[in-house]
Design a protein around this motif. Structure first.
Motif, PDB file in Angstrom:
ATOM      1  N   ALA A  56      43.039  31.577 -21.361  1.00  0.00           N
ATOM      2  CA  ALA A  56      44.244  30.893 -21.840  1.00  0.00           C
ATOM      3  C   ALA A  56      44.050  30.478 -23.296  1.00  0.00           C
ATOM      4  CB  ALA A  56      44.536  29.669 -20.978  1.00  0.00           C
ATOM      5  N   PRO A  57      45.135  30.373 -24.061  1.00  0.00           N
ATOM      6  CA  PRO A  57      45.002  29.906 -25.441  1.00  0.00           C
ATOM      7  C   PRO A  57      44.750  28.407 -25.480  1.00  0.00           C
ATOM      8  CG  PRO A  57      47.306  30.129 -24.896  1.00  0.00           C
ATOM      9  CD  PRO A  57      46.548  30.633 -23.708  1.00  0.00           C
ATOM     10  N   GLY A  58      44.485  27.895 -26.683  1.00  0.00           N
ATOM     11  CA  GLY A  58      44.376  26.461 -26.856  1.00  0.00           C
ATOM     12  C   GLY A  58      42.952  25.962 -26.880  1.00  0.00           C
ATOM     13  N   PRO A  59      42.792  24.623 -26.830  1.00  0.00           N
ATOM     14  CA  PRO A  59      41.460  24.031 -26.882  1.00  0.00           C
ATOM     15  C   PRO A  59      40.601  24.540 -25.735  1.00  0.00           C
ATOM     16  CG  PRO A  59      43.179  22.340 -26.965  1.00  0.00           C
ATOM     17  CD  PRO A  59      43.856  23.620 -26.664  1.00  0.00           C
ATOM     18  N   MET A  62      40.562  23.569 -21.387  1.00  0.00           N
ATOM     19  CA  MET A  62      41.680  23.764 -20.461  1.00  0.00           C
ATOM     20  C   MET A  62      41.209  23.988 -19.028  1.00  0.00           C
ATOM     21  SD  MET A  62      43.698  23.028 -22.662  1.00  0.00           S
ATOM     22  CE  MET A  62      45.021  22.783 -21.504  1.00  0.00           C
ATOM     23  N   PRO A  65      42.639  20.554 -16.658  1.00  0.00           N
ATOM     24  CA  PRO A  65      43.825  20.523 -15.790  1.00  0.00           C
ATOM     25  C   PRO A  65      43.751  21.550 -14.667  1.00  0.00           C
ATOM     26  CG  PRO A  65      44.368  21.405 -17.958  1.00  0.00           C
ATOM     27  CD  PRO A  65      42.982  20.856 -18.052  1.00  0.00           C
ATOM     28  N   THR A  92      39.018   7.856 -30.854  1.00  0.00           N
ATOM     29  CA  THR A  92      39.347   8.430 -32.158  1.00  0.00           C
ATOM     30  C   THR A  92      40.216   7.469 -32.955  1.00  0.00           C
ATOM     31  OG1 THR A  92      39.237  10.692 -31.306  1.00  0.00           O
ATOM     32  CG2 THR A  92      40.473  10.361 -33.339  1.00  0.00           C
ATOM     33  N   HIS A 157      37.816  40.298 -30.694  1.00  0.00           N
ATOM     34  CA  HIS A 157      38.589  39.157 -30.224  1.00  0.00           C
ATOM     35  C   HIS A 157      38.105  38.787 -28.819  1.00  0.00           C
ATOM     36  CE1 HIS A 157      42.028  36.660 -29.125  1.00  0.00           C
ATOM     37  NE2 HIS A 157      42.403  36.685 -30.384  1.00  0.00           N
ATOM     38  N   PRO A 158      37.946  37.475 -28.551  1.00  0.00           N
ATOM     39  CA  PRO A 158      37.460  37.069 -27.218  1.00  0.00           C
ATOM     40  C   PRO A 158      38.271  37.657 -26.073  1.00  0.00           C
ATOM     41  CG  PRO A 158      37.548  35.175 -28.683  1.00  0.00           C
ATOM     42  CD  PRO A 158      38.125  36.320 -29.452  1.00  0.00           C
TER      43      PRO A 158
ATOM     44  N   LEU B  29      49.831  25.790 -32.548  1.00  0.00           N
ATOM     45  CA  LEU B  29      48.374  25.981 -32.527  1.00  0.00           C
ATOM     46  C   LEU B  29      47.869  26.203 -31.112  1.00  0.00           C
ATOM     47  CD1 LEU B  29      46.902  23.333 -34.990  1.00  0.00           C
ATOM     48  CD2 LEU B  29      47.096  25.792 -35.311  1.00  0.00           C
ATOM     49  N   GLY B  30      48.397  25.414 -30.178  1.00  0.00           N
ATOM     50  CA  GLY B  30      47.971  25.536 -28.792  1.00  0.00           C
ATOM     51  C   GLY B  30      48.262  26.909 -28.230  1.00  0.00           C
ATOM     52  N   LEU B  31      49.358  27.507 -28.696  1.00  0.00           N
ATOM     53  CA  LEU B  31      49.775  28.801 -28.167  1.00  0.00           C
ATOM     54  C   LEU B  31      49.003  29.966 -28.763  1.00  0.00           C
ATOM     55  CD1 LEU B  31      53.632  28.403 -27.843  1.00  0.00           C
ATOM     56  CD2 LEU B  31      52.067  29.199 -26.060  1.00  0.00           C
ATOM     57  N   GLY B  33      45.884  29.819 -30.463  1.00  0.00           N
ATOM     58  CA  GLY B  33      44.454  29.682 -30.665  1.00  0.00           C
ATOM     59  C   GLY B  33      43.656  30.229 -29.504  1.00  0.00           C
ATOM     60  N   PHE B  34      42.846  31.254 -29.755  1.00  0.00           N
ATOM     61  CA  PHE B  34      41.913  31.766 -28.749  1.00  0.00           C
ATOM     62  C   PHE B  34      40.510  31.660 -29.318  1.00  0.00           C
ATOM     63  CE2 PHE B  34      43.932  33.478 -25.090  1.00  0.00           C
ATOM     64  CZ  PHE B  34      45.236  33.724 -25.465  1.00  0.00           C
ATOM     65  N   VAL B  37      40.458  27.140 -32.263  1.00  0.00           N
ATOM     66  CA  VAL B  37      41.719  26.613 -32.791  1.00  0.00           C
ATOM     67  C   VAL B  37      41.518  25.977 -34.156  1.00  0.00           C
ATOM     68  CG1 VAL B  37      43.667  25.069 -32.302  1.00  0.00           C
ATOM     69  CG2 VAL B  37      42.455  26.160 -30.425  1.00  0.00           C
ATOM     70  N   ILE B  72      39.171  19.687 -31.894  1.00  0.00           N
ATOM     71  CA  ILE B  72      40.585  19.903 -32.187  1.00  0.00           C
ATOM     72  C   ILE B  72      41.450  18.881 -31.468  1.00  0.00           C
ATOM     73  CG2 ILE B  72      40.893  21.621 -30.360  1.00  0.00           C
ATOM     74  CD1 ILE B  72      42.621  21.412 -33.823  1.00  0.00           C
ATOM     75  N   ILE B  73      41.009  18.430 -30.301  1.00  0.00           N
ATOM     76  CA  ILE B  73      41.741  17.372 -29.608  1.00  0.00           C
ATOM     77  C   ILE B  73      41.727  16.108 -30.464  1.00  0.00           C
ATOM     78  CG2 ILE B  73      41.797  15.881 -27.577  1.00  0.00           C
ATOM     79  CD1 ILE B  73      42.464  18.557 -26.693  1.00  0.00           C
ATOM     80  N   VAL B  77      44.876  14.056 -32.552  1.00  0.00           N
ATOM     81  CA  VAL B  77      45.123  12.618 -32.432  1.00  0.00           C
ATOM     82  C   VAL B  77      45.019  11.944 -33.793  1.00  0.00           C
ATOM     83  CG1 VAL B  77      44.207  10.456 -31.472  1.00  0.00           C
ATOM     84  CG2 VAL B  77      44.369  12.502 -30.034  1.00  0.00           C
ATOM     85  N   LEU B  93      48.965  15.475 -29.711  1.00  0.00           N
ATOM     86  CA  LEU B  93      48.098  15.809 -28.578  1.00  0.00           C
ATOM     87  C   LEU B  93      48.880  16.555 -27.495  1.00  0.00           C
ATOM     88  CD1 LEU B  93      45.463  15.647 -26.981  1.00  0.00           C
ATOM     89  CD2 LEU B  93      46.087  13.340 -26.286  1.00  0.00           C
ATOM     90  N   LEU B  96      49.611  20.046 -28.528  1.00  0.00           N
ATOM     91  CA  LEU B  96      48.437  20.918 -28.479  1.00  0.00           C
ATOM     92  C   LEU B  96      48.134  21.417 -27.071  1.00  0.00           C
ATOM     93  CD1 LEU B  96      46.008  22.108 -30.077  1.00  0.00           C
ATOM     94  CD2 LEU B  96      44.789  19.997 -29.551  1.00  0.00           C
ATOM     95  N   ILE B  97      48.265  20.543 -26.078  1.00  0.00           N
ATOM     96  CA  ILE B  97      47.804  20.917 -24.731  1.00  0.00           C
ATOM     97  C   ILE B  97      48.922  21.321 -23.779  1.00  0.00           C
ATOM     98  CG2 ILE B  97      45.777  19.433 -24.947  1.00  0.00           C
ATOM     99  CD1 ILE B  97      47.045  17.481 -23.026  1.00  0.00           C
ATOM    100  N   PRO B 100      49.092  25.456 -23.298  1.00  0.00           N
ATOM    101  CA  PRO B 100      47.882  25.929 -22.615  1.00  0.00           C
ATOM    102  C   PRO B 100      47.766  25.412 -21.181  1.00  0.00           C
ATOM    103  CG  PRO B 100      47.340  25.262 -24.837  1.00  0.00           C
ATOM    104  CD  PRO B 100      48.766  24.878 -24.614  1.00  0.00           C
ATOM    105  N   THR B 101      48.168  24.159 -20.955  1.00  0.00           N
ATOM    106  CA  THR B 101      48.107  23.622 -19.595  1.00  0.00           C
ATOM    107  C   THR B 101      49.023  24.406 -18.666  1.00  0.00           C
ATOM    108  OG1 THR B 101      47.584  21.397 -20.392  1.00  0.00           O
ATOM    109  CG2 THR B 101      48.456  21.571 -18.166  1.00  0.00           C
TER     110      THR B 101
END
Lengths: 176, 195
Positions: A56-59, A62, A65, A92, A157-158, B29-31, B33-34, B37, B72-73, B77, B93, B96-97, B100-101
């Protein structure tokens, strides 16, 4: 159900505050809690969820969840996401107020340098734990090796690396 | 690439994001980034939308890397908080998530429904092995800089032993080893500074 949600909240709150050096440092602890202590899934299922999260993309956190979903459906998703991302985000926010004061202090650099070996140990442990869960057939071990070498020696690419593994797996060669 | 104009007039060149722009920027970015990110975040924040300068971004990244949680999280923030306070932080935040979630849960649903099919099971086994390979490669990359530092290697090996072999709790391991590692870092720092 509520005791499961409470357990999820406690686990991921702790992981939130311990994830120095990035998300991959906490995978062994997550697996230890989810697989070995609470038995919510098998090691292989955990490895598969890690793979899905990578696809999945993103941080790179993931898987959080996803674990929540698997264990307790939508309430699980909400609880794990809030628990994992909430405390570290609060930290933060608090730290930003203080950053101007200590960002140039020598001790910050020393602490940060001191955490580097920890990060190396933890990410290496993550690699060992995930590989152990994933490479239970010779063909899967071969996929791990080929993908490791490809990732180290090329700039593929991963997603292409993951697709290669999935296709070889789909062929069923060497698998029961 | 900064233009001379933006260097000459940093105030004019800076654009402050709205809450909606924070959400949509980090959603994007969330969409896309592989794997990483963070480089994309810098491109967006500094070069495309001019929300902050390269130096400001690097400064903030130093803080975010120092704290627990993904870089990146924490950056989402911090950037949201910097421009629009708590609401901005929440928007960034969530942006970003969110996607992907949704995607990862979609994949999880597929996995749950079809994992008993032999073909799907084989496919996921191969996928998991490939993901493990990527993780091994990452471990190798971050371990390499340590190879000439015996103290660092010792700490890393102890940490690996505790977590991967003995399966000790992460909290206990960090409470014991992190202070030792920081102390070693401080000793080395003193050593390097002594003439």
């Amino acid at each position: 159900m509520s005791s499961v949600l409470i357990a999820l909240a406690l686990i991921f709150t702790q992981l939130s505050l311990l994830a120095f050096g990035g998300g991959n440092t906490i995978l062994p602890e997550m697996q230890r809690q989810v697989v070995e202590i609470h038995h919510w899934m098998t090691a292989q299922q955990f490895g598969a969820m890690f793979a899905l999260a990578q696809a999945a993309p993103g941080p790179n956190m993931m898987i959080v969840p996803l674990v929540g979903w698997h264990v307790a459906s939508w309430p699980g998703v909400l609880v794990t996401t809030l628990a994992k991302f909430g405390p570290s985000s609060l930290l933060t926010g608090i730290a930003m107020q203080l950053w101007e004061r200590f960002k140039d202090r020598p001790w910050r650099r020393i602490v940060q340098a001191g955490l580097v070996p920890m990060t190396v140990g933890l990410v290496t442990a993550s690699a060992a734990v995930i590989t152990q869960a994933s490479a239970h057939e010779w063909i899967l071990a071969a996929i791990v090796a080929v993908c490791t070498i490809a990732a180290l020696t090329t700039r593929l690419h991963p997603l292409l690396v993951l697709a290669f593994g999935a296709l070889v797996g789909l062929s069923g060669v060497g698998q029961i | 690439m900064s233009t001379p104009a933006s260097l000459a007039d940093p105030e004019i060149a800076r654009t402050e994001p709205t809450v909606a722009q924070l959400f949509s920027g980090f959603l994007f970015l969330g969409l896309i980034g592989f794997g990483g990110v963070l480089p994309l975040a810098r491109t967006m924040v500094v070069e495309q939308r001019h929300w902050m300068s390269g130096k400001e971004f690097t400064d903030l990244l130093g803080l975010c890397q120092f704290l627990p949680g993904g870089n990146i999280i924490n950056m989402s923030v911090a950037i949201g908080l910097k421009f629009r306070g708590p609401l901005g932080a929440l928007a960034a935040l969530l942006g970003l998530i969110a996607a992907p979630t949704a995607i990862v849960i979609g994949l999880g649903i597929l996995y749950d429904h079809y994992q008993d099919d032999p073909h799907i099971r084989h496919l996921f086994a191969g996928l998991a092995a490939a993901a493990a390979g990527l993780l091994v490669a990452m471990a190798v990359k971050i371990a390499l800089p340590l190879r000439r530092k015996p103290a660092g290697i010792a700490i890393a090996l102890l940490c690996f032993l505790a977590i991967a072999i003995l399966r000790l709790p992460l909290l206990a391991t960090m409470l014991v080893l992190a202070p030792i590692s920081v102390l070693a870092s401080w000793k080395l720092d003193k050593g390097e500074n002594t003439p």
